[in-house]
Design a protein around this motif. Structure first.
Motif, PDB file in Angstrom:
ATOM      1  N   LEU A   1     -36.146  -7.247 -25.950  1.00 19.22           N
ATOM      2  CA  LEU A   1     -35.803  -8.194 -27.001  1.00 19.22           C
ATOM      3  C   LEU A   1     -34.369  -8.696 -26.818  1.00 19.22           C
ATOM      4  N   ALA A   2     -33.457  -7.810 -26.486  1.00 17.28           N
ATOM      5  CA  ALA A   2     -32.064  -8.199 -26.254  1.00 17.28           C
ATOM      6  C   ALA A   2     -31.955  -9.156 -25.078  1.00 17.28           C
TER       7      ALA A   2
ATOM      8  N   MET B   1     -38.321  -1.453 -25.541  1.00 20.75           N
ATOM      9  CA  MET B   1     -38.699  -2.637 -26.299  1.00 20.75           C
ATOM     10  C   MET B   1     -37.447  -3.377 -26.816  1.00 20.75           C
ATOM     11  N   LYS B   2     -36.453  -2.606 -27.304  1.00 21.87           N
ATOM     12  CA  LYS B   2     -35.225  -3.223 -27.792  1.00 21.87           C
ATOM     13  C   LYS B   2     -34.489  -3.917 -26.657  1.00 21.87           C
ATOM     14  N   ARG B   3     -34.536  -3.329 -25.488  1.00 21.75           N
ATOM     15  CA  ARG B   3     -33.853  -3.916 -24.337  1.00 21.75           C
ATOM     16  C   ARG B   3     -34.486  -5.252 -23.947  1.00 21.75           C
TER      17      ARG B   3
END
Length: 111
Positions: free
Chosen positions: A5-6, A1-3
């Motif tokens: 978003l990034a 999920m963070k990837r």
């Protein structure tokens, strides 16, 4: 999920950067026309007819912290003291052009 978003944030940044205005976008040649029509009554030849101590000379611009496009743009847009605000009269492009013109002329001693 963070990837994800990034990746989305990087994509937005890459897309938005080409559409931002550069800090020094003014056209001094166009600025001369705007200056002559709106500023020359008080600032002919880089002088200041209202407050002679605050001319548009390179030394005075530096002395009063007005030796950047950003500072001149803010002054022209918002006015200060006896100088009226031109933000409602001139476009952002015209104000940038005037700032470029003033800086160029101050570098050359208003010759």
């Amino acid at each position: 999920m963070k990837r994800i978003l990034a990746i989305v944030l990087v994509a937005i940044a890459l897309f938005a950067v080409p559409f931002t205005r550069p800090a020094f976008a003014g056209n001094a040649a166009k600025g001369a026309t705007v200056f002559n029509a709106n500023c020359a009554a008080c600032h002919m030849g880089g002088k200041n007819l209202v407050n002679a101590a605050k001319s548009l000379s390179k030394a005075d611009l530096e002395k009063y912290g007005m030796n950047s496009v950003e500072a001149i743009t803010t002054q022209v847009k918002n006015g200060k003291g006896a100088m009226p605000a031109f933000g409602a009269k001139l476009t952002a492009e015209q104000i940038d052009d005037v700032a470029a013109y003033v800086l160029e002329k101050s570098e050359g001693g208003w010759k």
